[in-house]
Write a protein that holds these residues in place. Structure first.
Motif, PDB file in Angstrom:
ATOM      1  N   ARG A   5       0.833  -1.195   0.000  1.00 40.63           N
ATOM      2  CA  ARG A   5       0.000   0.000   0.000  1.00 40.63           C
ATOM      3  C   ARG A   5       0.874   1.254   0.000  1.00 40.63           C
ATOM      4  NH1 ARG A   5      -4.931  -1.801   0.282  1.00 40.63           N
ATOM      5  NH2 ARG A   5      -5.354  -3.783   1.279  1.00 40.63           N
ATOM      6  N   THR A   6       0.363   2.297  -0.614  1.00 42.65           N
ATOM      7  CA  THR A   6       1.038   3.586  -0.638  1.00 42.65           C
ATOM      8  C   THR A   6       0.543   4.413   0.551  1.00 42.65           C
ATOM      9  OG1 THR A   6      -0.677   4.613  -1.998  1.00 42.65           O
ATOM     10  CG2 THR A   6       1.138   3.496  -3.167  1.00 42.65           C
ATOM     11  N   ALA A   7       0.897   5.682   0.593  1.00 45.84           N
ATOM     12  CA  ALA A   7       0.410   6.583   1.638  1.00 45.84           C
ATOM     13  C   ALA A   7      -1.109   6.736   1.584  1.00 45.84           C
ATOM     14  CB  ALA A   7       1.091   7.943   1.520  1.00 45.84           C
ATOM     15  N   VAL A  11      -4.520   2.827  -2.939  1.00 45.97           N
ATOM     16  CA  VAL A  11      -3.635   2.814  -4.112  1.00 45.97           C
ATOM     17  C   VAL A  11      -2.502   1.842  -3.809  1.00 45.97           C
ATOM     18  CG1 VAL A  11      -2.133   4.169  -5.614  1.00 45.97           C
ATOM     19  CG2 VAL A  11      -4.227   5.197  -4.688  1.00 45.97           C
ATOM     20  N   LEU A  12      -2.327   0.863  -4.694  1.00 48.80           N
ATOM     21  CA  LEU A  12      -1.374  -0.211  -4.447  1.00 48.80           C
ATOM     22  C   LEU A  12      -0.253  -0.232  -5.469  1.00 48.80           C
ATOM     23  CD1 LEU A  12      -4.007  -3.052  -3.893  1.00 48.80           C
ATOM     24  CD2 LEU A  12      -2.908  -1.637  -2.140  1.00 48.80           C
ATOM     25  N   VAL A  13       0.942  -0.575  -5.011  1.00 48.65           N
ATOM     26  CA  VAL A  13       2.066  -0.842  -5.905  1.00 48.65           C
ATOM     27  C   VAL A  13       2.204  -2.355  -5.989  1.00 48.65           C
ATOM     28  CG1 VAL A  13       4.558  -0.619  -6.258  1.00 48.65           C
ATOM     29  CG2 VAL A  13       3.246   1.298  -5.321  1.00 48.65           C
ATOM     30  N   VAL A  98      -0.554  10.538  -4.466  1.00 47.64           N
ATOM     31  CA  VAL A  98       0.646   9.703  -4.344  1.00 47.64           C
ATOM     32  C   VAL A  98       1.241   9.569  -5.732  1.00 47.64           C
ATOM     33  CG1 VAL A  98      -0.018   8.394  -2.294  1.00 47.64           C
ATOM     34  CG2 VAL A  98      -0.651   7.545  -4.554  1.00 47.64           C
ATOM     35  N   GLU A 100       4.431   7.372  -8.043  1.00 46.80           N
ATOM     36  CA  GLU A 100       5.389   6.270  -8.113  1.00 46.80           C
ATOM     37  C   GLU A 100       6.099   6.312  -9.458  1.00 46.80           C
ATOM     38  OE1 GLU A 100       6.371   3.663  -6.098  1.00 46.80           O
ATOM     39  OE2 GLU A 100       5.158   4.496  -4.475  1.00 46.80           O
ATOM     40  N   ARG A 108       7.253  -2.332 -11.999  1.00 42.73           N
ATOM     41  CA  ARG A 108       6.176  -2.039 -11.067  1.00 42.73           C
ATOM     42  C   ARG A 108       4.887  -1.668 -11.791  1.00 42.73           C
ATOM     43  NH1 ARG A 108       8.288   1.400  -5.881  1.00 42.73           N
ATOM     44  NH2 ARG A 108       9.151  -0.414  -4.816  1.00 42.73           N
ATOM     45  N   LEU A 110       0.870   0.084 -10.859  1.00 42.00           N
ATOM     46  CA  LEU A 110       0.130   0.856  -9.874  1.00 42.00           C
ATOM     47  C   LEU A 110      -1.352   0.591 -10.068  1.00 42.00           C
ATOM     48  CD1 LEU A 110       0.800   2.958  -7.611  1.00 42.00           C
ATOM     49  CD2 LEU A 110       0.103   4.718  -9.241  1.00 42.00           C
TER      50      LEU A 110
END
Length: 181
Positions: A5-7, A11-13, A98, A100, A108, A110
């Motif tokens: 998880r991101t901040a 929203v996932l990486v 966020v 990336e 990666r 997102l």
């Protein structure tokens, strides 16, 4: 696949497992069951898109106010800085963003859920960007927030003015944008 998880927790990486040797590499770029299990969602993807852009091209911040699209995005050539902005008024992260770096090297991906604006800028000489969407493109419902909105204050990692489409050059300010409940 590894997922974190991101901040903004929705929203996932995603980092796929990459198997490489002197011939090159292999990776599974998408598996519906693994995605649903790892993300805790049950989204189905309906459309695949592919764009190519040159250095400094900025696309976004786009969303559809009706038929909102979740997007699973990745880069197969080059490098981009990818951004998701939470437009869900009921969310504790409403108005936050966020970003990336996605590249052909880091593989990666997102996950940008429905209810978010999305955009990216190309950091390499060129980039090819692929994304799966959870709903079909509906131009009549598409909206655009200004990439340089002062309230959002996104750090796009730019060293020069971006190249924009006419639509992106005329995005609305965040404070006057239509948002989700």
């Amino acid at each position: 696949m590894k997922m974190f998880r991101t901040a903004i927790p929705d929203v996932l990486v995603i980092e796929p497992l990459v198997y490489g040797d002197d011939r090159g590499f292999f990776l599974e770029s998408f598996n519906q069951r693994a995605f649903n299990e790892a993300s805790g969602t049950a989204h189905t993807f309906l459309q695949d898109n592919h764009s190519r852009s040159t250095r400094g091209v900025l696309r976004g911040l786009h969303y559809q106010i009706q038929q909102p699209q979740g997007k699973l995005v990745r880069v197969v050539r080059g490098t981009v800085f990818d951004v998701a902005v939470d437009l869900r008024k009921s969310s504790p992260t409403f108005g936050q963003w966020v970003g990336e770096e996605l590249s052909e090297r880091n593989h990666r991906q997102l996950w940008v859920p429905p209810g978010f604006a999305h955009g990216f800028v190309v950091l390499s000489d060129a980039a090819e960007f692929l994304y799966k969407t959870t709903d079909y493109y509906a131009p009549v419902h598409e909206r655009c927030i200004a990439w340089n909105d002062p309230v959002l204050a996104i750090d796009w990692k730019l060293d020069q003015a971006p190249t924009l489409s006419s639509k992106d050059a005329h995005g609305v300010h965040f404070e006057s944008a239509e948002v989700f409940p």
